[in-house]
Every structure is written in structure tokens, then in C-alpha cells.
Design a protein around this motif. Structure first.
Motif, mmCIF file in Angstrom:
data_model
loop_
_atom_site.group_PDB
_atom_site.id
_atom_site.type_symbol
_atom_site.label_atom_id
_atom_site.label_comp_id
_atom_site.label_asym_id
_atom_site.label_seq_id
_atom_site.Cartn_x
_atom_site.Cartn_y
_atom_site.Cartn_z
ATOM 1 N N LYS A 98 44.842 40.337 39.732
ATOM 2 C CA LYS A 98 45.592 41.309 39.075
ATOM 3 C C LYS A 98 46.580 40.526 37.784
ATOM 4 O O LYS A 98 47.127 39.713 38.355
ATOM 5 C CB LYS A 98 46.308 42.290 40.026
ATOM 6 N N ASP A 153 47.908 44.809 33.869
ATOM 7 C CA ASP A 153 47.122 45.854 34.640
ATOM 8 C C ASP A 153 47.960 46.644 35.510
ATOM 9 O O ASP A 153 47.429 47.567 36.111
ATOM 10 C CB ASP A 153 46.219 44.965 35.467
ATOM 11 N N GLU A 212 39.667 43.053 36.676
ATOM 12 C CA GLU A 212 39.938 42.472 37.904
ATOM 13 C C GLU A 212 38.887 41.912 38.595
ATOM 14 O O GLU A 212 38.783 41.060 39.253
ATOM 15 C CB GLU A 212 40.769 43.352 39.008
#
Length: 399
Positions: free
Chosen positions: A126, A130, A235
Motif C-alpha cells: 500500500k 492509495d 496493490e
């Protein structure tokens, strides 16, 4: 209890691979007299087909007022009102399993549509962009504390194992995509829970995702097209790698083009990246409700993901002779490609090797023909009738 009404719980519907499986299995079960409900935590109403509206009873998952939290009581009441006998949970780990078991009493099947512990990989990859929360303080906390802890400690793994251990007592089956995933998940949970917890081996099961019969024509003239189909999400999918790979080979294969089908949070960034790399033969057609015409034209279908479960795009591509290309970042890729006979496996995560192997295959029509014939054969292993029979046997076991 005879199973007559089956409900699917999805994160969003329609959506990605798990939701595609809901669609395929739901229509298959209808043929055998089952009543089908579909619950979506998020309903993409504009994308629901008329065929699904006619065939399924479709509900939005009830939430608490002004919150993203599921209203557990209202959801259980809905399941009871609809006389649901079996709930198939498509990978949603925060579903109210305990309440459903206690209040509804229906059978519960949890399906994992990725590799075991995929959440750990997602957490560790991550990025700050994000994050859903945009405030400066939260982002700094993420950069200075959360991300280092996630990447350098076993906290994400322990937290994820605790989640699955909490689910296990309330489900009748935990279904994985292949025997390797089933064995891995069972061993992980046995090690986590310790010898005092007697977990029946029958609680774990492997059933692959099914394919719909392909739309004719299947054997078609192939164009010089490389295809990506899927969510545009950093991701796990990492389509940015595919753009960098294409940058390495585009000049050597000027009559080929790359088509990137799908929607997602990363779409705008990927389009900017393509412009920054000055890629001339890349197109972003967006989300497509019918991908078959693209598979028919494409010579290759590519993934560059951090991880996958049993990616539908590769299997669907094989039905139409589109040769799968992927990093060997998940165990199921070996069965999908028949260890290189029906596709191309690349050592993870070498973009240089990926570019070299893909370019060689693009220039070798004889190798394409050989692999393509194997693709047609391989796709039959995931035939809907074959996989559907495994589900029907499971329902009989649970009756």
C-alpha cells in the motif's frame, strides 16, 4: 436441511473475478432448481445485466445509517425473510459469520478467490496515495509508523491469521482455488491455533473457478494484440509493470499494440504513465461487459500482478486461444500454463525477463500456434459443467 435457496455475498456486484464466479455459478444452479439471491456490499446498478435481474433476486447489503458498517441485524433478517439455506461468501472476511450462524442457521461456505494471506501482500504494498483518508496527519502516521511496521514485522500476518481463525468455527467449508492453496491455508491455521484446536480436514476444500462455455466462433484469426483484462489497482495488479515492459519492446514490434481493459483507481495514473513513456501503441478501452471479442482478436493475455488466485482473464483468454503470460507469483499459474506448454511463466518479478520472453513469443508464430492448441485443451479443465458438479456434490454433503 435441504438446500433450496442459495445466496451469494459479494463485495461489489458486478465487479471482478469473484463476482464473475457468482454470475456463472448462479446461472448454473438455476438449471438444477435452486433459487438464487445476490447480495452486494456495493451494487453497480448500471452494470447489472437484464439477464441477471430476471434470474436473480438482487439486494444491497444493509448498512448502519451514515456508515460503511454492515447492519448485522438487518442483514440476518433479510436472510431469514428470504429463507436462505446456504450463503456463499465471496471472500468477504468481515461478514457477520457468528450472527448469521446463530440467528439464521443456514449453511455458510467461505470462498477465497486469491492466494492464502493475500491481505499481507496488499498491506505491504500500500502506498500513501492509495489511502482513503486524505488528512496530512494520518498520511504522516502511515509513512512514519504504519508502513514500516507492516513491512518489517509479522503484525499483518498475525492479524490476518486471527481473522481467518475467527471465521473458521462458523463456516461449513472454507473453499480454496486449488489443492496447493487448500493445503497451505489448512497448515497456516493449524500452526496458528495450535494442537488444542481439533480442525476437521473436511472443513477445507478446493474447487476451481468455472468458465462459461465460450461464445462461437472460438478459433479465429489472431491479430497482433497483447491484452490486459482486470481491475486497475496498484496493490495487487501492478499494471504499471506491464507499461514499463511494453516500453522495452514497443520499438522492436511496431506492428503490435497493447490493449488495457478495465476500470479502477489507478486508471488515470496509468494513462499519464503511458504518455510520459511516450508509448504509441497502447489503448485504454475501459470496462467491457463482453470481453469475448477482444479475446478472439488477441494473441496474448498478460498479467504482471504481485499475486493472483486463479485469474479468470487468463482462463477466459485460453478459451479463445489467447496465450497467457504471467509472473510465477502464485502457485496456480503452473497448472494454468501446463508448466509452459499452454502459456508463458516468467520468474517474479523480472521485468527484463518478461519483456524478453514476450518479445520472443511475439516474433515466433510457430511457438504461438503450438501453445495456442494447448490453450484450447487446457481451458476445458475449468468447464462450468465440470466445476458445477463439484458444487452440487458439496450441497449434497451439507444437506
Amino acid at each position: 436441511m435441504d438446500i433450496k435457496t442459495i445466496a451469494f455475498l459479494n463485495w461489489r456486484y458486478p465487479g471482478g473475478g469473484g463476482e464473475t464466479v457468482t454470475h456463472h455459478l448462479g446461472h448454473f444452479f438455476l438449471k438444477y432448481g435452486y433459487r438464487i439471491l445476490v447480495y452486494g456490499d456495493q451494487l453497480n446498478a448500471d452494470l447489472i445485466t437484464e439477464a441477471d435481474r430476471q434470474a436473480f433476486t438482487i439486494h444491497a447489503v444493509p448498512h448502519l445509517p451514515n456508515a460503511i458498517t454492515v447492519d448485522k441485524q438487518a442483514f440476518c433478517e433479510s436472510l431469514k425473510k428470504e429463507n436462505v439455506d446456504c450463503l456463499i461468501v465471496q471472500g468477504i472476511t468481515n461478514a457477520p459469520f457468528e450472527e448469521i450462524r446463530r440467528q439464521v442457521g443456514c449453511k455458510i461456505i467461505f470462498c477465497l478467490h486469491s492466494i492464502p494471506m493475500w491481505e499481507v501482500y496488499a498491506i505491504r504494498n500500500k502506498r500513501v496515495q492509495d489511502l482513503l483518508r486524505k488528512d496530512f496527519g494520518y498520511r504522516m502516521e502511515f509513512l512514519l509508523i504504519r508502513r514500516p511496521l507492516n513491512r518489517l514485522t509479522n503484525k499483518p500476518k498475525r492479524r490476518t491469521l486471527r481473522t481467518y481463525a475467527n471465521i473458521l468455527p462458523y463456516v461449513d467449508r472454507m473453499v480454496m482455488l486449488c489443492p496447493e492453496y487448500r493445503q497451505e491455508m489448512e497448515q497456516l491455521l493449524r500452526n496458528y491455533l495450535g494442537p488444542k484446536h481439533d480442525i476437521p480436514a473436511s472443513r477445507f476444500l478446493s474447487i476451481p473457478n468455472p468458465l462459461l462455455p465460450p461464445e462461437e466462433p472460438v478459433h479465429t484469426h489472431k491479430e497482433k494484440i497483447v491484452l490486459y483484462v482486470g481491475r486497475l489497482c496498484y496493490e495487487d495488479k501492478r499494471v504499471d509493470r506491464l507499461l514499463r515492459i511494453w516500453h522495452q519492446i514497443e520499438q522492436a514490434v511496431p506492428d503490435w499494440k497493447l490493449l488495457i481493459l478495465g476500470q479502477g483507481a489507478e486508471k488515470e495514473q496509468l494513462e499519464k504513465m503511458a504518455r510520459r513513456l511516450k508509448l504509441r501503441h497502447v489503448e485504454f478501452p475501459g470496462y467491457q461487459t463482453n470481453v469475448a471479442p477482444y479475446y478472439r482478436r488477441a494473441s496474448f493475455v498478460c498479467l504482471t500482478s504481485n499475486f493472483e488466485g486463479l485469474p479468470m482473464s487468463l482462463l477466459e483468454g485460453q478459451q479463445y486461444g489467447a496465450i497467457p503470460v504471467s509472473f510465477d507469483s502464485f502457485a496456480a499459474i503452473h497448472s494454468i500454463t501446463c508448466h509452459g506448454q499452454a502459456g508463458i511463466e516468467i520468474p517474479a518479478f523480472s521485468e527484463r525477463a518478461y519483456a524478453q520472453r514476450l518479445k520472443e513469443a511475439m516474433l515466433d508464430e510457430e511457438a504461438q500456434t503450438r501453445m495456442r492448441e494447448q490453450c484450447y485443451l487446457q481451458a476445458t479443465n475449468y468447464d462450468l459443467e465440470r466445476i458445477g458438479e463439484e458444487w452440487l456434490r458439496l450441497f449434497k454433503e451439507l444437506n
